[in-house]
Design an enzyme around this catalytic site. Structure first.
Site, PDB file in Angstrom:
ATOM      1  N   ARG A 288       0.817  -1.256   0.026  1.00 26.37           N
ATOM      2  CA  ARG A 288      -0.028   0.064   0.163  1.00 26.37           C
ATOM      3  C   ARG A 288       0.768   1.195   0.050  1.00 26.37           C
ATOM      4  NH1 ARG A 288      -4.914  -2.460   2.417  1.00 26.37           N
ATOM      5  NH2 ARG A 288      -6.679  -1.025   2.170  1.00 26.37           N
TER       6      ARG A 288
ATOM      7  N   ARG B  69     -17.898  -3.676   9.208  1.00 30.29           N
ATOM      8  CA  ARG B  69     -16.612  -3.156   9.789  1.00 30.29           C
ATOM      9  C   ARG B  69     -16.750  -1.874  10.347  1.00 30.29           C
ATOM     10  NH1 ARG B  69     -12.358  -4.403   4.927  1.00 30.29           N
ATOM     11  NH2 ARG B  69     -11.758  -2.373   5.796  1.00 30.29           N
TER      12      ARG B  69
END
Ligand code: ADP
Ligand code: ZN
Length: 225
Positions: free
Chosen positions: A94, A166
């Site tokens: 990332r 989430r």
């Protein structure tokens, strides 16, 4: 499909672009591990360990976990035997430093990337999808309340685990994750776009369309997933 064929794949793309869903299905099809760094991190948080508590402070803010921590986590995951025939990395790398270290790790095992999939959709498409996303606590299976809900509400079709939303799948948090993505992860896409096995896949349309495209790139006959 011969025994010698390897399946070492990266799935890159913005948060909520569908990386996890495609990665999970392909991993099952080819019998290789789906290594989702987000899932590994959430498991660590769930364990309540000191490392887990530290990780939670980043996840709660929609920030990235520091590179050194991520590299340790990934390095040890790759040492497991199940990675020999291949693996699908989802959510890593990332950042550019993560990408460079990943290249070194991959080299050190004598591996290369067989496929690098960059999956993308518009921010509007992603937000709509993500606020309706729920996930199994136990096996990580992902569902969408609009077009792919579990058969019994709140219960995973595959393993019976609890299905939950989430904490970072609210509109505000997704916006924050987009900002982090633009700043930190966009350069990773550019970095890999020069790789000969780089493929860009649009995932804003029907899921089976993108999946067919991915399968035809891998060279499998379509329609048997
Ligand atoms: P999504 O792709 O939808 O954002 P993930 O499950 O991949 O979801 O990641 C959730 C969170 O976990 C990220 O917002 C980030 O805080 C953390 N995370 C996951 N992978 C990495 C990574 N490679 N480096 C740093 N942080 C990570
Ligand atoms: Zn499950």
């Amino acid at each position: 499909m011969t025994d010698e064929r390897t399946y070492r794949m990266l799935f890159l793309g913005p948060p909520g672009s569908g990386k996890g869903t495609y990665a999970e299905r392909l991993a099952k099809k080819y019998g290789i591990p789906h290594i989702a760094t987000g899932d590994i991190l959430r498991e660590l948080v769930y364990s309540g360990s000191r490392l887990g508590n530290k990780i939670k402070t980043y996840l709660d803010k929609g920030e990235l976990v520091p590179d050194e921590m991520m590299v340790c986590i990934l390095d040890s995951r790759f040492m497991r035997k199940d990675t020999r025939k291949g693996w699908i990395l989802d959510g890593f790398p990332r950042t550019l430093p993560q990408a460079k270290i990943l290249d070194e790790i991959v080299d050190s095992h004598g591996w290369d990337f067989d496929y690098i999939f960059y999956v993308w959709a518009s921010n509007e498409e992603i937000i709509e999808r993500t606020v309706n996303r729920v996930q199994c606590e136990k096996c990580g299976a992902v569902y969408n309340l609009l077009n792919n809900p579990p058969a019994v509400s709140g219960v995973c079709d595959k393993c019976g685990g609890r299905v939950y939303r989430r904490d970072d799948d609210t509109e505000d948090m997704i916006q924050r994750r987009f900002d982090v993505y633009e700043e930190k992860t966009r350069p990773v896409i550019e970095y890999y776009s020069k790789h000969p096995h780089f493929f860009k896949i649009y995932t804003g349309g029907p899921m089976n369309l993108a999946e067919k495209e991915i399968l035809s790139i891998i060279g499998e006959s379509v329609g048997d997933v």
